[in-house]
Every structure is written in structure tokens, then in C-alpha cells.
Scaffold this active site. Structure first.
Site: not given
Length: 327
Positions: A56, A201, A204
Site C-alpha cells: 500500500y 465491504p 469499492r
């Protein structure tokens, strides 16, 4: 916030966790100060489980989380991941020596000598998962990790790995528009005492404060590749999402909170980890664990978003190289 256990032998955490991918800039530009504000808000509403990864940024998310912990003195339950490489010829690496070296670098960025949970971010098929499980057992014995997990894998892979070194958590995509885990993985996790950590959840951004717009400058290339957001599919998906937003408004709750409440109602071993780079979106999640998802409300959600409602696959062909498909 209510608590759930991160695996049968793991720590208690907030029923909802925080996905920290956005702090690395994948969903648009941000700053360390904005990330700190988001982390403060998450902590204040009871999110005690923070999920990050070396990829990330890369590295930025882990650095931000580490700096925030050092600055605040807070002690969240930290999960990080390794295994995805920016190498088109070798996109996933599960070599035990590589994974341990990446873990050591992650620990440095996080400013600690131990994380509560360490995942393989994807499974490399050429490496027996039993070898990975053996490594994780050694990392637990060394005190570097409290437990381990896997992301985007099948129930068969879970069973094989769990037989060598018990798995603490499985992290697969799960939401009202991605229901594959209901076809075996949720059940297997429950049987084995493994937490199911649901990433994306909120579909997106589809179930966020406002429905994500593919034309927005912060939409990002990762989402832009997904078939569900392509012109042939997106108008159909947007109409369904708009109906869900109207239902949330009818009940006086944020769409994000209702989407999270639905996930929490699917099993006590499920922990969703929505992500956002902004504090105001994170505040929308507060109270999701207290929403009473009655049979009547569940039926209304099912009428709007029945199983299989989404148009298009969740990943493009290139994005589908590493996740295990089992149905």
C-alpha cells in the site's frame, strides 16, 4: 462498539476494523495529517483493528500507521501482509525467506517487533501452502507475529494450511455485491474457528456516503479496470445502489452503516474492514454494530440486492491472476 474475536485464540477487536490501503494514495491523494485525523476518528468510534500491507503506497500506509502509533501511544491490533510484488512475470511470491524478510521490513516501518496478524496477500501456486504454514509457525515461535492468515484463497487452501499451523484469519472480499464467500468459505471459517475478515465491504465505494462516480478524478486506475464499473455494466449497478441508498435513508441510517450491519448479521466470526482516507466517511460507520437487522429489513435488502445482482465480474482478467476461485 461491540467486540468480536479475531479467531478462536486471537484478541478481541472492534466488530468493525479499518482498512488502511487508502493511506497509501490508491484512492486519491492524501496527506499524513489527513491520515492521522482519519485514524483518530476510527479509534474514537471503537475501531481497534487496523489492516495494512507493504504494497500500500508502497510502504506509505505502514509508515503512516507506525508514525500514528508512535505519536499517540495507542495500541491497536495490527495486521499487515506480504506476497504481492510489482513484477508482471512474478506477481506473487510466497517463498518463505522472502516473506520473512518482508515482514522484518514491515515491522521496521510500523515501529514494532511484533504484529498480531500477518497474512500472505495472495497465494503463489508454485509454493506448497504447507511450506508457508510451516514458516508462519516459526514466526509465531520467534515472537514476530501473534497469528497468521491468508487473503483471497479457497476453503481447500484454508484446510490444508490450518492442518499445519492453525490459521487466525482469512481475508477475502465480501459485500452485498460480492457473495462468493457464502459458497463455502464463511462456513469453513466458522467450523475451524477462523475469523473471516471482509475487505471492500462497501463495494469499492458503491455503498459509501455518496455513490462513487467513475468519472471522479479520484476514482483511480485500480477501480477503473473492474468490469462492474464499465459503461455496459455500471448504469445497471448504479440503479440498484441508488435503491439501497434510499432504503438506508428510509431507516435513518447511513448507507455505509447499513451495508456494514448486513455483513455483521451474516455471522459472529465476520469482521468487515472498510477503508477511507477521510474522517467524515469513517464517522458514517459509527453505530453500524447497533443496527437491528430484522428479518423484515433483511428481506427488503434482498429484494433490492438479491444474490447475483451485480452486473460484471469483480475483477478484470489481469486482476484475476492471483485470487483463488473455488466455485
Amino acid at each position: 462498539m461491540k467486540k468480536r474475536r479475531l479467531g478462536s485464540t486471537g484478541p478481541q477487536v472492534g466488530a468493525i476494523g479499518l482498512g488502511c490501503m487508502s493511506f497509501g494514495g490508491l484512492s486519491g491523494p492524501t496527506t499524513e495529517a489527513k491520515s492521522f485525523t482519519a485514524l483518530n476518528t476510527a479509534w474514537d468510534i471503537g475501531l481497534t483493528h487496523f489492516d495494512t500491507a507493504n504494497i500500500y503506497g508502497p510502504y506509505i500506509s505502514e509508515q503512516v500507521v507506525g508514525k500514528w502509533i508512535a505519536a499517540t501511544g495507542k495500541a491497536p491490533i495490527i495486521a499487515t501482509k506480504a506476497g504481492i510484488q510489482r513484477d508482471p512475470d512474478h506477481p506473487v511470491n510466497n517463498d518463505p525467506a522472502y516473506l520473512e524478510a518482508e515482514l522484518d521490513r514491515s515491522l521496521q516501518r510500523l515501529g514494532t517487533d511484533h504484529v498480531d496478524l500477518f497474512y500472505i496477500h495472495r497465494r503463489e501456486q508454485a509454493v506448497p501452502v504447507e511450506d508457508v504454514a510451516g514458516l508462519m509457525g516459526r514466526l509465531i515461535d520467534k515472537g514476530k507475529i501473534g497469528g497468521w492468515g491468508m487473503s483471497e484463497v479457497s476453503p481447500t487452501t484454508l484446510r490444508r494450511a490450518h492442518a499445519v499451523t492453525p490459521v487466525r484469519a482469512i481475508q477475502n472480499e465480501y459485500s452485498l455485491w460480492t457473495r462468493q464467500p457464502e459458497l463455502g468459505m464463511l462456513q469453513e471459517c466458522g467450523r475451524l474457528g477462523v475469523a473471516f475478515v471482509a475487505f471492500s465491504p462497501l463495494a469499492r465505494g458503491v455503498f459509501g456516503r455518496t455513490i462513487i462516480d467513475p468519472d471522479h478524478p479520484d476514482f483511480g486506475q485500480f477501480r477503473a479496470q473492474m468490469p462492474r464499473f464499465q459503461p455496459d455494466n455500471w448504469p445497471h449497478n448504479r440503479r440498484r445502489a441508488e435503491a439501497f441508498h434510499l432504503l438506508a435513508n428510509e431507516y435513518g441510517v447511513a448507507p455505509a452503516a447499513l451495508a456494514l450491519a448486513w455483513i455483521l448479521a451474516q455471522g459472529d466470526h465476520i469482521i468487515p474492514i472498510p477503508g477511507s482516507r477521510t474522517a467524515n466517511h469513517i464517522s458514517d460507520w459509527q453505530g453500524a454494530d447497533a443496527i437491528d437487522v430484522t428479518p423484515d429489513l433483511m428481506a427488503k435488502i434482498a429484494a433490492i440486492l438479491p444474490v447475483g445482482w451485480a452486473w460484471g465480474d469483480r475483477y478484470s482478467e489481469s486482476q484475476s491472476r492471483a485470487p483463488e476461485r473455488y466455485c
